[in-house]
Motif scaffolding. Sequence first.
Motif, PDB file in Angstrom:
ATOM      1  N   ASP A  90       0.830  -1.211   0.000  1.00 24.16           N
ATOM      2  CA  ASP A  90       0.000   0.000   0.000  1.00 24.16           C
ATOM      3  C   ASP A  90       0.862   1.257   0.000  1.00 24.16           C
ATOM      4  O   ASP A  90       0.592   2.208  -0.739  1.00 24.16           O
ATOM      5  N   GLY A  91       1.916   1.252   0.807  1.00 20.73           N
ATOM      6  CA  GLY A  91       2.795   2.413   0.840  1.00 20.73           C
ATOM      7  C   GLY A  91       3.500   2.642  -0.487  1.00 20.73           C
ATOM      8  O   GLY A  91       3.651   3.787  -0.942  1.00 20.73           O
ATOM      9  N   LYS A 109      11.224  15.112  -3.242  1.00 23.79           N
ATOM     10  CA  LYS A 109      10.281  15.605  -2.233  1.00 23.79           C
ATOM     11  C   LYS A 109       8.938  14.893  -2.291  1.00 23.79           C
ATOM     12  O   LYS A 109       8.345  14.583  -1.247  1.00 23.79           O
ATOM     13  N   LEU A 110       8.439  14.636  -3.489  1.00 23.85           N
ATOM     14  CA  LEU A 110       7.082  14.108  -3.641  1.00 23.85           C
ATOM     15  C   LEU A 110       7.033  12.588  -3.713  1.00 23.85           C
ATOM     16  O   LEU A 110       6.073  11.974  -3.261  1.00 23.85           O
ATOM     17  N   VAL A 111       8.037  11.961  -4.302  1.00 26.72           N
ATOM     18  CA  VAL A 111       8.040  10.508  -4.452  1.00 26.72           C
ATOM     19  C   VAL A 111       8.986   9.866  -3.460  1.00 26.72           C
ATOM     20  O   VAL A 111       8.627   8.927  -2.737  1.00 26.72           O
ATOM     21  N   GLY A 112      10.225  10.358  -3.409  1.00 29.45           N
ATOM     22  CA  GLY A 112      11.186   9.820  -2.455  1.00 29.45           C
ATOM     23  C   GLY A 112      11.766   8.493  -2.919  1.00 29.45           C
ATOM     24  O   GLY A 112      11.447   7.957  -3.983  1.00 29.45           O
ATOM     25  N   ASP A 113      12.629   7.931  -2.066  1.00 29.85           N
ATOM     26  CA  ASP A 113      13.310   6.676  -2.381  1.00 29.85           C
ATOM     27  C   ASP A 113      12.679   5.471  -1.709  1.00 29.85           C
ATOM     28  O   ASP A 113      13.158   4.352  -1.869  1.00 29.85           O
ATOM     29  N   SER A 114      11.620   5.675  -0.933  1.00 33.09           N
ATOM     30  CA  SER A 114      11.038   4.566  -0.173  1.00 33.09           C
ATOM     31  C   SER A 114       9.972   3.808  -0.946  1.00 33.09           C
ATOM     32  O   SER A 114       9.400   2.847  -0.437  1.00 33.09           O
ATOM     33  N   VAL A 115       9.674   4.235  -2.180  1.00 37.28           N
ATOM     34  CA  VAL A 115       8.620   3.576  -2.945  1.00 37.28           C
ATOM     35  C   VAL A 115       9.035   2.174  -3.344  1.00 37.28           C
ATOM     36  O   VAL A 115       8.248   1.231  -3.304  1.00 37.28           O
ATOM     37  N   GLY A 116      10.300   1.982  -3.720  1.00 36.55           N
ATOM     38  CA  GLY A 116      10.793   0.654  -4.025  1.00 36.55           C
ATOM     39  C   GLY A 116      10.508   0.183  -5.438  1.00 36.55           C
ATOM     40  O   GLY A 116      10.598  -1.016  -5.711  1.00 36.55           O
ATOM     41  N   LEU A 117      10.141   1.077  -6.357  1.00 30.36           N
ATOM     42  CA  LEU A 117       9.893   0.700  -7.751  1.00 30.36           C
ATOM     43  C   LEU A 117      11.059   1.202  -8.597  1.00 30.36           C
ATOM     44  O   LEU A 117      11.190   2.401  -8.832  1.00 30.36           O
ATOM     45  N   HIS A 118      11.906   0.278  -9.040  1.00 28.18           N
ATOM     46  CA  HIS A 118      13.023   0.670  -9.887  1.00 28.18           C
ATOM     47  C   HIS A 118      12.504   1.128 -11.245  1.00 28.18           C
ATOM     48  O   HIS A 118      11.564   0.539 -11.792  1.00 28.18           O
ATOM     49  N   PRO A 119      13.086   2.184 -11.833  1.00 26.69           N
ATOM     50  CA  PRO A 119      12.570   2.692 -13.116  1.00 26.69           C
ATOM     51  C   PRO A 119      12.531   1.635 -14.218  1.00 26.69           C
ATOM     52  O   PRO A 119      11.579   1.589 -14.999  1.00 26.69           O
TER      53      PRO A 119
END
Length: 370
Positions: free
Chosen positions: A198-199, A294-304
């Motif tokens: 979810d996060g 600022k808006l997405v950050g590095d914690s999403v965990g979806l590599h480009p």
Amino acid sequence: MRARAIIGLSILAVLIFLLYELREVMLPFVAGLALAYLLDPLADRLERLGLGRLAATLIILAGFVVGFVVLLIIVVPLAAGQIAALVNTLPGTVSRLQAILVERAGPLLERLGGKEVVGELQSSVGTLVGQGGTWFLAFLKSLWTGSQALVSIASLLVVTPVVAFYLLHDWDRMIAALDRWVPPRHRPTVRRLAGEIDGAVTGFVRGQSLVCLILGSFYAVGLFMVGLNFGVLIGMISGFLTFIPYVGTLTGFLLSVGVALAQWWPTGDWLHIGLTVGVFVVGQFLEGNVISPKLVGDSVGLHPVWLMFALLAFGSLFGFVGLLLAVPVAASIGVVVRFGIERYLESRLYRGDGPLLVGETEAARLPTRD
């Protein structure tokens, strides 16, 4: 364990098969599910302010429908007109770019390989542009024809709000029911994985949507101020495609530079060409160093790379429904894979203190000296 794995994989295979077979009628339901999922936090906030769930759901969906209708009435006709004009002028723009390329590079190529090389260059550029346009149109056609609901706009506009209304109204009850179905001893693990998924999904979708809106507005305003033909449209396209990492900026940059060269090169106006390039340089700098962190950050965990693959693969297989499912499925797979790696690193198989494997000896487990 083996039986549970077989059952789980079988259920997953059946779900994928059903989704593929029913892809032509799934769009309104998947869109309604996505809409309910994204609007649930807002409904919860209105509930905390004292509104009932039914009232909160009605207010949210009414506002969304009104905004969507205004968008269809005002923005879509303008964008459609601009797209039609851009498509009509594209052959002439490509011809001017070919002429500029031959004019500047022709003498050098003639000295190196003769006039035949110049003719081959013109033919290759024309073929490349033609194939690129054909591929792009075929991709758009596959997205359009891949879901029958896109052909029947009435189905999408009528069914989706109804589905979203019922799902949003019963969202908390459905989540509670799913939680009760999980065996009690596995609930902490499942809740943890669901929270991480979810996060990742909400963090990416909401953050990247704001990034698309900000960058699209920046590019549109910047190119309009520079005076580029179709600058607003190119800026909007760049912002929309920013949802796919790097694709939006690269597409907008190539389109704008091509139009700028065809528009200002014959008059030698290097200032406006440089300003066009500068708009995208500044936009890319702001995206990479200010907006996205600022808006997405590095914690999403979806590599480009993983995200691009998921979007293209699901879009090719399931059409527009696949594009809606790509991000949550990619995020879910990423969370499950990271969880599996974490469990493997904690297992006796990795540490080497479990039972001996077939053909393994105690000496093989002894530490070796470098």
